[in-house]
Design an enzyme around this catalytic site. Structure first.
Site, PDB file in Angstrom:
ATOM      1  N   CYS A 191      55.366  42.313 -25.247  1.00  0.00           N
ATOM      2  CA  CYS A 191      54.583  41.892 -26.413  1.00  0.00           C
ATOM      3  C   CYS A 191      53.158  42.370 -26.170  1.00  0.00           C
ATOM      4  O   CYS A 191      52.287  41.600 -25.775  1.00  0.00           O
ATOM      5  CB  CYS A 191      54.637  40.380 -26.588  1.00  0.00           C
ATOM      6  SG  CYS A 191      56.320  39.697 -26.597  1.00  0.00           S
ATOM      7  N   ALA A 192      52.908  43.647 -26.403  1.00  0.00           N
ATOM      8  CA  ALA A 192      51.752  44.326 -25.829  1.00  0.00           C
ATOM      9  C   ALA A 192      50.467  44.223 -26.639  1.00  0.00           C
ATOM     10  O   ALA A 192      49.378  44.260 -26.068  1.00  0.00           O
ATOM     11  CB  ALA A 192      52.080  45.806 -25.609  1.00  0.00           C
ATOM     12  N   PRO A 194      47.120  43.124 -28.445  1.00  0.00           N
ATOM     13  CA  PRO A 194      46.357  44.289 -28.917  1.00  0.00           C
ATOM     14  C   PRO A 194      46.214  45.426 -27.913  1.00  0.00           C
ATOM     15  O   PRO A 194      45.669  46.460 -28.256  1.00  0.00           O
ATOM     16  CB  PRO A 194      44.989  43.680 -29.231  1.00  0.00           C
ATOM     17  CG  PRO A 194      44.866  42.557 -28.283  1.00  0.00           C
ATOM     18  CD  PRO A 194      46.247  41.989 -28.135  1.00  0.00           C
ATOM     19  N   GLY A 195      46.646  45.253 -26.661  1.00  0.00           N
ATOM     20  CA  GLY A 195      46.709  46.394 -25.766  1.00  0.00           C
ATOM     21  C   GLY A 195      45.811  46.351 -24.544  1.00  0.00           C
ATOM     22  O   GLY A 195      45.825  47.288 -23.748  1.00  0.00           O
ATOM     23  N   LYS A 197      46.014  44.461 -21.846  1.00  0.00           N
ATOM     24  CA  LYS A 197      46.813  44.406 -20.613  1.00  0.00           C
ATOM     25  C   LYS A 197      47.570  45.724 -20.403  1.00  0.00           C
ATOM     26  O   LYS A 197      47.740  46.167 -19.263  1.00  0.00           O
ATOM     27  CB  LYS A 197      47.803  43.245 -20.669  1.00  0.00           C
ATOM     28  CG  LYS A 197      47.157  41.871 -20.706  1.00  0.00           C
ATOM     29  CD  LYS A 197      48.208  40.772 -20.658  1.00  0.00           C
ATOM     30  CE  LYS A 197      47.604  39.412 -20.879  1.00  0.00           C
ATOM     31  NZ  LYS A 197      47.120  39.229 -22.261  1.00  0.00           N
ATOM     32  N   ASP A 223      55.631  46.100 -29.433  1.00  0.00           N
ATOM     33  CA  ASP A 223      55.197  44.971 -30.248  1.00  0.00           C
ATOM     34  C   ASP A 223      55.999  44.957 -31.535  1.00  0.00           C
ATOM     35  O   ASP A 223      56.392  46.010 -32.048  1.00  0.00           O
ATOM     36  CB  ASP A 223      53.703  45.034 -30.557  1.00  0.00           C
ATOM     37  CG  ASP A 223      53.148  43.654 -30.906  1.00  0.00           C
ATOM     38  OD1 ASP A 223      52.783  42.927 -29.967  1.00  0.00           O
ATOM     39  OD2 ASP A 223      53.108  43.305 -32.097  1.00  0.00           O
ATOM     40  N   CYS A 341      48.889  32.141 -23.304  1.00  0.00           N
ATOM     41  CA  CYS A 341      47.518  31.627 -23.417  1.00  0.00           C
ATOM     42  C   CYS A 341      47.569  30.225 -24.010  1.00  0.00           C
ATOM     43  O   CYS A 341      46.742  29.846 -24.832  1.00  0.00           O
ATOM     44  CB  CYS A 341      46.643  32.559 -24.246  1.00  0.00           C
ATOM     45  SG  CYS A 341      47.293  32.949 -25.884  1.00  0.00           S
TER      46      CYS A 341
END
Length: 835
Positions: A191-192, A194-195, A197, A223, A341
C-alpha cells in the site's frame, strides 16, 4: 511513467493521467465558512477542536499510556506536528546538503523562537543512520508564514522537488529501517502511496551502487487508488531508477504470477534460470495498511471530530487479509513489516495476533529491541478490549448475536470464538429496535462497565511489537511489527459456503501440504486458481463494515480504507465480456491489456536501437537490447523509451508469460525521448538522452561528449543558449561546433579547465544534456535543475576557496615561524586566491 499513444481510445480513458492535474478536495482543511452553520450566515473561521470525549475514553481504557502520562500525552497530541525530512542518500549532492544543514542552517536558525523543551531549531534524528534524517522544531504552517524562515523554506521546497530530500513524517521513516533491505532484494510495498516509504526503499536498494551500475534488486510499489498511483509515480520519479514497477491492484488480491504448476523454486531469488522467473516472490514485504489514522492527529486535526471506534473495527478484517496476502508472497526466510499510523490495538496487536494464529508457527514475531537502539519505542499490548455501540467487550462471548458479523473473534486477545454462548438479542414478536435509544439502553444494562468484564490476555509474544507515541520524541504515533517467515504456510482445506453469514470457526486445524510451491501461490487456499482471484477463505467472509457514531453500519471511508476498485475487475480490452461459469464455479477472468492503461511493450526496433548506439558511441558493456520498453506498440509513434534493470526485465517477462496479470501503471527509467523540433527531425539520431537516464548511461558514452571548464559550464546554466564563438574557452567552442547535430553531453571537468581526453566518471561527476544546433549549444535541463546546479557549484566554490585560504594561511604561518627561528624579520606576505 507516462507514455504510449492515444490511438484507439479517448484521452480521458487513460488511467495514468486521468484527473492528475485537477485539484482534489482537501479534506484536512476547513473552509473559511463553517459548513455546519444553521442560520445560513457564514461564521468566522475557527481552528479545529482538538478534543473528542469518545477518543479520550477509549484510549484511557485501552492503557496505551500510563494514567500519570495521559495529560502530557494529550497535550503533545494537540500541538501541530514539527516538520521532518530525509536526505536522499543516493543523491550526488548528499554530503553537500548534510554539510549545509550542519554548518549553515543549524546556526542561522538558532535565534528563532523554538518549541519548549527543544534546544536546537533543527537537529538530525539520532536514530536514523548517518545524519540523513532531520527534525525541525517548526511546524509546516510556521515554515510557510514566518518571513525569517523563508530561506530555509525555499531550500526545503527546491531540494524536495528535485529529489535531493524527501519531506516525510519522522515516524513514517521507521518501518523501512526494520525491513533490513539489501541491494539484491526483491521488495513489495503493498500500500505504497503517497510514496515516501517507497522512495526510502529505493534509496537503500541503490546504496553503494557505482555510476552506471544498477542493483540486482527491485521494488514493486502497489496502490489500489488510481489517483494515488499518480501521486506515487510523481514522488518516485525523482529517484530516477530503473528498478521500480508501480502497480494498481487491491493489496489483498495482489497477483502471484505463477508461471506453471510444476515450477520448483531452485533459487533463493525465485528465478528458475538466468533469464526466466517462475513466480513472483519477495525477500521483503512492507505492509503499511489502510487504517483509521489517529496517529496523524497532529498533522491532520480534522480527524479529531471524525474519530469514532467504528473506524478501527471496520478495517480490522481488511488489514488481516492484506497482511496474509503479503506473507503468502514472501519467500521462506524473508521478513515482512506490518505497520499502521493508528494507536488502536484492534488495528495493531489484534491483527498481528490473528496473523500468528493463522500461520500456525510458519511466521515468527521478531524481537527487534536491539535494532535501531536510539529509537524510543514501547512494547506492544497483550490485553485490550473492543468497544461496539457504546459497550465494552472483553471477549467474543459478550458480542451480541446480531453484531457478530462485524465484531469477529480475531479482534480479541484470545481470538477464540464463542458461538455457543448465550446470545443477547431482541425477542421475536414485539421487536425492540436495537439502534433506538430504548433498545440500546436495554442492551447496555447487561454490559455497561468495562471494570465488570473479565479481561482476556493473549498468550502470544505481542510485547515484541512496538508502539511509538507522540510525547516520547515529539513526533506522531505509529505501530510496527516485524515478522519472519520460517516455513511454508498452512493451507486451508475447508471451503466456506458463501451464503454463510456467521464467521467461520477456527476449531478445525488446517493441514499442511508437502508441496511448498502450492502454498506459495495460494497462501491459505488449496484451490490452484490464478493468483489474482486468490482470497483468504476466512478473511474474505469477514465483514468490513464501519460503525458510525450512531451505531449504523456504513461503508469504509475511502480516505482511510481501500475501497473496491471498479477498474480492478473490469474485463480487459479485446476480451469477452460474457460471464461464463464452469461446474458451478466462476470462470477465471482473462487478464491481459487492462482498460485505461497503456500497454508495456519491449522495444525491439533494431534500426532505432542501432542508430542510438552508433550516434552516442554507447559501449557494448551497456546492454540496450532486451532492456528497453515503451508504452506504444507502434514504433513509429514511440515518444519515450524506458530502460529497465535485469530484475525488472525478468518480472516483465514473467508477467507476459502469465497473461499480464500485473496492472502496471509505471515501469522503468526514462532513457531516450524523441526530439520533435524542426532541427530534431533533420538530426542523424531523432532520440535524445533524457536528464533522468543520463547518470546511468554516462560512463558508457564515447561520442557526442565534451568536457567543459567551470566558467563555460556556469554560463550554459545561466544563459541556457550560447553561440560557439561566445564560449570563454575558444577551443571548447570549436569542438562543440564540430559535433554532429543533435543531443550531446557536457561534463564539468574536475580541475575546472576544459579537457581533451575523457575523465573517469564517478559519483561526483556533474553532467548535463545539451542540443547542438547549427550555430549554438542549448541546455536541455529544466529551469529548477539549472538553479540547483548553479547553487551547488557556487557552494562548492566557496568551500574550496575557504580551504585554499586556510591552506595558504597555514603555509604563511610556517614561513613566518621559520624566519623567526633564523633571526630574520618577517615581511608582509599577501595571499592571492584564484577563484
Amino acid at each position: 511513467m507516462g507514455g504510449g499513444g492515444r490511438e484507439g481510445r479517448s484521452y480521458r480513458s487513460r488511467t495514468q493521467r486521468k484527473h492528475f492535474k485537477q485539484s482534489r478536495e482537501n479534506v484536512w482543511k476547513r473552509s473559511k465558512s463553517d459548513p455546519d452553520s444553521t442560520d445560513g450566515h457564514a461564521s468566522p473561521w475557527q481552528p479545529f477542536a482538538t478534543q473528542n470525549p469518545s477518543f479520550d475514553e477509549y484510549y484511557k481504557e485501552q492503557g496505551i499510556v500510563a494514567a500519570e502520562e495521559w495529560d502530557r500525552f494529550i497535550e503533545v497530541l494537540r500541538k501541530p506536528l514539527p516538520a521532518a525530512f530525509r536526505i536522499n542518500s543516493s543523491s550526488q549532492f548528499c554530503s553537500d546538503i548534510r554539510s549545509q544543514l550542519e554548518n549553515d542552517f543549524m546556526k542561522s536558525l538558532q535565534t528563532e523562537v523554538i518549541e519548549e523543551g527543544e534546544v536546537e531549531p533543527i537537529r538530525p534524528l539520532p536514530w536514523y543512520p548517518n545524519n540523513l534524517a532531520w527534525h525541525s522544531n517548526f511546524s509546516r504552517m510556521q515554515l510557510r508564514k514566518n518571513q525569517t524562515l523563508e530561506r530555509f523554506h525555499k531550500f526545503l521546497k527546491l531540494e524536495n522537488e528535485i529529489g535531493n530530500i524527501t519531506r516525510q513524517e519522522a515516524v513514517s521513516m521507521v518501518p523501512p529501517l526494520f525491513l533490513d533491505v539489501q541491494p539484491d532484494h526483491f521488495v513489495l510495498d503493498m500500500c505504497a502511496a503517497p510514496g515516501s516509504k517507497t522512495f526510502q526503499l529505493l534509496e537503500i536498494i541503490h546504496q553503494s551502487t557505482n555510476p552506471g551500475a544498477l542493483p540486482n534488486g527491485m521494488v514493486i510499489a502497489n496502490d489500489l487508488d488510481v489517483q494515488r498511483c499518480n501521486l506515487l509515480i510523481h514522488q518516485t520519479k525523482r529517484m530516477c531508477t530503473a528498478n521500480l514497477i508501480v502497480t494498481n491492484h487491491e493489496a489483498q488480491h495482489f497477483p502471484g504470477c505463477r508461471a506453471n504448476r510444476n515450477f520448483s523454486s531452485a533459487s533463493d531469488k525465485g528465478i528458475e534460470s538466468e533469464s526466466n522467473m517462475g513466480q513472483l516472490l519477495f525477500d521483503r514485504v512492507l505492509c503499511d495498511v489502510p487504517c483509521s489514522g489517529d496517529g496523524t492527529l497532529r498533522k491532520a486535526p480534522d480527524i479529531w471530530r471524525k474519530w469514532n471506534v467504528g473506524l478501527g473495527n471496520g478495517l480490522h478484517s481488511l488489514q488481516v487479509q492484506i497482511a496474509m496476502r503479503g506473507i503468502s508472497l514472501l519467500k521462506v526466510g524473508g521478513r515482512i513489516v506490518y505497520s499502521t499510523c493508528s494507536m488502536n490495538p484492534v488495528e495493531n496487536e489484534a491483527v498481528v495476533a490473528e496473523i500468528l494464529r493463522k500461520c500456525e508457527g510458519s511466521v515468527e514475531l521478531v524481537d527487534v529491541s536491539n535494532e535501531v537502539p536510539q529509537l524510543i519505542r514501547r512494547p506492544g499490548l497483550r490485553k485490550w478490549k473492543v468497544r461496539d455501540k457504546g459497550i465494552w467487550l472483553a471477549s467474543h462471548k459478550h458480542v451480541r448475536k446480531f453484531r457478530r458479523i462485524g465484531i469477529v473473534p480475531s479482534m480479541f486477545p484470545s481470538g477464540c470464538s464463542h458461538m455457543d454462548a448465550t446470545d443477547i438479542e431482541p425477542k421475536h414478536g414485539n421487536v425492540t429496535d436495537v439502534n433506538s435509544d430504548e433498545g440500546l439502553q436495554q442492551v447496555e444494562d447487561v454490559l455497561t462497565s468495562a471494570d465488570d468484564l473479565e479481561e482476556e490476555v493473549s498468550d502470544l509474544p505481542l510485547e515484541r511489537c512496538m508502539r511509538l507515541v507522540p510525547h516520547d520524541q515529539n513526533s506522531g504515533a505509529f505501530f510496527i511489527a516485524v515478522l519472519q517467515k520460517v516455513s511454508p504456510l498452512p493451507v486451508q482445506e475447508k471451503h466456506i459456503n458463501p451464503e454463510e453469514k456467521m464467521p467461520p470457526r477456527n476449531d478445525d486445524p488446517p493441514k499442511k501440504l508437502q508441496n511448498q510451491d502450492t502454498e506459495e501461490v495460494n497462501g491459505m487456499e488449496l484451490d490452484l486458481a490464478d493468483g489474482t482471484d486468490e482470497k483468504d477463505p476466512e478473511g474474505s467472509l469477514e465483514a468490513n463494515s464501519i460503525d458510525n457514531e450512531d451505531g449504523a453500519a456504513v461503508e469504509p471511508d475511502p480516505l482511510t480504507c481501500e475501497k473496491v476498485n471498479s477498474e480492478e475487475t473490469e474485463v480487459p480490452v479485446n476480451t469477452e465480456t460474457k460471464s461464463e461459469r464452469t461446474g458451478g464455479k466462476r470462470k477465471l477472468q482473462i487478464q491481459g491489456k487492462w482498460k485505461g492503461i497503456d500497454p508495456v511493450i519491449f522495444f525491439n526496433d533494431e534500426t532505432i536501437i542501432n542508430s542510438i548506439k552508433t550516434f552516442y558511441g554507447i559501449d557494448d558493456l551497456f546492454q540496450l537490447s532486451g532492456h528497453l520498453v515503451s508504452r506504444n506498440s507502434d514504433t513509429n509513434r514511440v515518444k519515450r523509451i524506458y530502460y529497465v534493470s535485469k530484475s525488472v526485465k525478468d518480472a516483465l517477462d514473467l508477467n507476459f508469460r502469465v497473461g499480464q496479470q500485473l496492472k502496471i501503471t509505471s515501469v522503468g527509467l526514462k532513457m531516450f525521448e524523441r526530439q520533435t523540433s524542426r532541427e530534431g527531425n533533420s538530426a542523424p539520431c531523432s532520440f535524445r538522452i533524457s536528464s533522468e537516464g543520463l547518470p546511468v548511461i554516462l560512463p558508457y558514452i564515447t561520442k557526442q561528449i565534451l568536457y567543459a571548464s567551470l566558467v563555460d559550464f556556469k554560463h550554459l546554466l545561466q544563459y541556457k543558449t550560447i553561440k560557439f564563438a561566445d564560449f570563454v574557452n575558444a577551443e571548447f567552442g570549436e569542438k562543440a561546433s564540430k559535433l554532429m547535430m543533435g543531443c550531446c553531453v557536457i561534463v564539468l571537468s574536475k580541475g575546472g579547465e576544459a579537457l581533451s581526453n575523457p575523465v573517469q566518471i564517478d559519483a561526483s561527476t556533474i553532467a548535463i544534456g545539451c542540443w547542438k544546433g547549427r550555430a549554438s549549444l542549448s541546455v536541455m535541463v529544466t529551469a529548477i535543475d539549472c538553479q540547483e546546479l548553479l547553487e551547488r557549484l557556487l557552494m562548492r566554490l566557496e568551500i574550496e576557496k575557504g580551504d585554499l585560504v586556510q591552506e595558504n594561511a597555514m603555509g604563511t604561518d610556517e614561513v613566518q615561524e621559520e624566519m623567526s627561528d633564523n633571526g630574520e624579520e618577517p615581511e608582509s606576505l599577501e595571499v592571492a586566491v584564484n577563484t
